[in-house]
Write a protein that holds these residues in place. Structure first.
Motif, short mmCIF file in Angstrom:
data_model
loop_
_atom_site.label_atom_id
_atom_site.label_comp_id
_atom_site.label_asym_id
_atom_site.label_seq_id
_atom_site.Cartn_x
_atom_site.Cartn_y
_atom_site.Cartn_z
N GLU A 82 -8.23 -9.05 2.56
CA GLU A 82 -7.18 -9.05 1.51
C GLU A 82 -6.82 -10.43 0.97
O GLU A 82 -6.66 -10.59 -0.23
CB GLU A 82 -5.89 -8.33 1.97
CG GLU A 82 -6.08 -7.02 2.72
CD GLU A 82 -6.74 -5.90 1.91
OE1 GLU A 82 -7.04 -6.09 0.73
OE2 GLU A 82 -6.99 -4.82 2.50
N TYR A 90 -2.49 3.13 -4.65
CA TYR A 90 -1.78 2.54 -5.80
C TYR A 90 -1.68 3.64 -6.86
O TYR A 90 -2.42 4.63 -6.80
CB TYR A 90 -2.51 1.30 -6.34
CG TYR A 90 -4.00 1.50 -6.51
CD1 TYR A 90 -4.51 2.17 -7.60
CD2 TYR A 90 -4.89 1.04 -5.55
CE1 TYR A 90 -5.88 2.38 -7.74
CE2 TYR A 90 -6.25 1.24 -5.67
CZ TYR A 90 -6.74 1.91 -6.77
OH TYR A 90 -8.07 2.13 -6.89
N ARG A 134 -11.47 -5.01 4.44
CA ARG A 134 -11.12 -6.15 3.59
C ARG A 134 -10.12 -7.04 4.32
O ARG A 134 -9.22 -6.52 5.00
CB ARG A 134 -10.48 -5.67 2.30
CG ARG A 134 -11.44 -4.97 1.35
CD ARG A 134 -10.72 -4.79 0.05
NE ARG A 134 -11.50 -4.07 -0.93
CZ ARG A 134 -11.02 -3.72 -2.12
NH1 ARG A 134 -9.76 -4.02 -2.44
NH2 ARG A 134 -11.77 -3.08 -2.98
N PRO A 171 -8.35 -5.57 -8.38
CA PRO A 171 -7.03 -6.10 -8.74
C PRO A 171 -5.96 -5.52 -7.82
O PRO A 171 -6.04 -4.36 -7.41
CB PRO A 171 -6.83 -5.58 -10.17
CG PRO A 171 -7.63 -4.31 -10.22
CD PRO A 171 -8.84 -4.56 -9.34
N TYR A 172 -4.96 -6.33 -7.50
CA TYR A 172 -3.73 -5.80 -6.88
C TYR A 172 -3.02 -4.97 -7.95
O TYR A 172 -2.87 -5.42 -9.09
CB TYR A 172 -2.85 -6.95 -6.40
CG TYR A 172 -1.42 -6.53 -6.19
CD1 TYR A 172 -1.07 -5.76 -5.09
CD2 TYR A 172 -0.43 -6.85 -7.12
CE1 TYR A 172 0.24 -5.33 -4.91
CE2 TYR A 172 0.88 -6.43 -6.95
CZ TYR A 172 1.20 -5.66 -5.84
OH TYR A 172 2.49 -5.24 -5.68
N ILE A 173 -2.58 -3.77 -7.58
CA ILE A 173 -1.85 -2.90 -8.52
C ILE A 173 -0.50 -2.58 -7.87
O ILE A 173 -0.46 -2.05 -6.74
CB ILE A 173 -2.64 -1.60 -8.81
CG1 ILE A 173 -4.01 -1.94 -9.44
CG2 ILE A 173 -1.84 -0.67 -9.73
CD1 ILE A 173 -4.95 -0.75 -9.59
N CYS A 187 0.83 -1.21 0.00
CA CYS A 187 0.00 0.00 0.00
C CYS A 187 0.86 1.26 0.00
O CYS A 187 1.76 1.41 0.84
CB CYS A 187 -0.92 -0.02 1.22
SG CYS A 187 -1.98 1.44 1.29
N1 5AD Z 1 -3.48 -2.36 -5.20
C1 5AD Z 1 -4.80 -2.57 -5.14
N2 5AD Z 1 -5.55 -2.32 -4.06
C2 5AD Z 1 -4.93 -1.85 -2.97
N3 5AD Z 1 -5.38 -1.55 -1.74
C3 5AD Z 1 -4.36 -1.11 -1.01
N4 5AD Z 1 -3.23 -1.13 -1.74
C4 5AD Z 1 -3.54 -1.59 -2.96
C5 5AD Z 1 -2.81 -1.87 -4.14
N5 5AD Z 1 -1.48 -1.68 -4.23
C6 5AD Z 1 -6.77 -1.79 -1.35
C7 5AD Z 1 -6.82 -2.77 -0.18
C8 5AD Z 1 -7.46 -1.96 0.92
C9 5AD Z 1 -8.25 -0.94 0.15
C10 5AD Z 1 -8.60 0.28 0.92
O1 5AD Z 1 -7.38 -0.61 -0.91
O2 5AD Z 1 -7.64 -3.89 -0.52
O3 5AD Z 1 -8.28 -2.73 1.78
#
Ligand code: 5AD
Ligand code: FES
Length: 367
Positions: free
Chosen positions: A151, A310, A149, A221-223, A59
């Motif tokens: 996660e 992100y 979340r 999506p994870y970014i 994050c």
């Molecule tokens: N990519 C995508 N989602 C993210 N979050 C935090 N960092 C990232 C990231 N790099 C999401 C997490 C958190 C929400 C507030 O933002 O799931 O719970």
């Protein structure tokens, strides 16, 4: 129920054939229509503070990211956003922030009380892992919902990407149960495609949504963020290449669709992270794959760029009015309509007319 087995979910999560996937999205869309109807609820998002004491490895708000200028909104600015939410016809405001110790429990409680007294808005809090007493105070101040979340349901991966603040603090699943117990509508969710996250653990995530009986489920999506250990590649959780789930758009649509089928009456947003990886169509495609909520941003434009969870987040230069018009346009283009009122779980008229057996037929698709 056989259709809820992990192996059935896993097959779908590994499915790549476009025609089969279209079939899945259509089934999820049908379940969505039957259980929560055509209303798309608008939740106005207020990003209160970018200060954070935590070091989450993915994050951009992590404390270790010294390059990010931090802000904290004033009480007056927050109340102004709530007023604007009402003017724009939203039924809910979501107050979100990093884990900022200077957002004191009393200060938040007063703001919640003010919003509940002066407006008809439902109030959702998303302020991280907080003590039971704080959660209780905010609930008694009138807060309706809480988002946290989890996660990933993979405990090892969770530990690797979330250095703990207080050892022995309750885990997020326990916190979600406590939130429900306090009378909140509880929201959980996951990121999709975290380095080290397997297909199997995503199947487990969906089963966990079901077991927790969550009211709201956020999936994005994870970014990768270059200013974080996970995003820079400095941290690489070990996993076989064939097991690693991709952080692709398609993977997110599959997760949304399967979650809708398994949790038919949950409120599921089409997330900003999805709109970030497909700026043109991400939100709409999420809404067509089972989602029924969107979260227009109300944060003052001068702060938006600084809430950099992100990079290249959607809507950082748009005003609240722009996002409102844009989202309403998208909703109408799908032949759907903006929900009125708070739009809590179970308030949809559509939830009454489910033909017997329909649900199990739908989820057996891949048997
Ligand atoms: N990519 C995508 N989602 C993210 N979050 C935090 N960092 C990232 C990231 N790099 C999401 C997490 C958190 C929400 C507030 O933002 O799931 O719970
Ligand atoms: Fe913000 Fe489209 S939702 S511009």
């Amino acid at each position: 129920m056989a259709e809820l087995t992990k192996s059935g979910l896993l097959k779908w999560l590994r499915e790549t054939q476009p025609s089969r996937l279209q079939e899945l999205y259509q089934q999820a869309d049908a379940v969505r229509k039957q259980h929560v109807g055509d209303a798309v609820h608008l939740r106005g998002l207020i990003e209160l503070s970018s200060h954070c004491v935590r070091q989450c490895m993915y994050c951009g708000l992590r404390q270790g990211n010294r390059d990010l200028p931090r802000y904290r909104m004033t009480r007056e600015e927050i109340l102004g956003c709530a007023r604007q939410a009402e003017r724009l016809g939203y039924g809910t405001v979501v107050m979100q922030a990093g884990e900022d110790d200077l957002l004191t429990p009393e200060w938040i409680a007063e703001i919640v009380q003010w919003i509940k007294r002066e407006t008809k808005l439902a109030v959702t809090l998303s302020l991280g892992e907080r003590h039971h007493e704080e959660l209780r105070l905010w609930r008694s101040a009138g807060a309706d919902r809480y988002l946290l979340r989890f996660e990933t349901s993979d405990e090892n991966l969770f530990r690797v990407i979330h250095p703990c603040r207080v050892s022995g603090a309750p885990d997020r699943l326990t916190l979600l149960r406590q939130l429900k117990h306090l009378g909140y509508e509880a929201g959980g969710g996951v990121m999709v495609g975290i380095p080290g996250q397997s297909f199997a653990s995503l199947a487990e995530d969906i089963l966990t949504f079901h077991v927790l009986d969550l009211d709201m489920i956020g999936i994005g999506p994870y970014i990768a963020h270059a200013a974080t250990p996970l995003g820079s590649g400095a941290l690489r959780p070990a996993i076989a290449v064939s097991e690693q789930a991709p952080n692709s758009e398609e993977m997110v649509y599959k997760m949304i669709a399967l979650t809708r089928i398994v949790c038919p009456d949950a409120n599921i947003p089409s997330t900003t992270a999805l709109a970030t990886i497909n700026k043109l169509d991400g939100r709409k495609l999420g809404l067509k794959a089972g989602a029924n909520v969107v979260m227009p941003n109300l944060t003052p434009v001068k702060y938006r760029r600084l809430y950099e969870i992100y990079p290249a987040k959607a809507c950082i230069d748009e005003s609240a009015i722009d996002c409102n018009q844009c989202l309403r346009g998208q909703i109408h283009s799908l032949g759907r309509f903006a929900g009125q009122g708070p739009g809590g779980r179970g308030t949809s008229q559509a939830s009454v007319s489910i033909p017997p057996g329909a649900h199990s037929q739908l989820v057996q698709l891949h048997a």
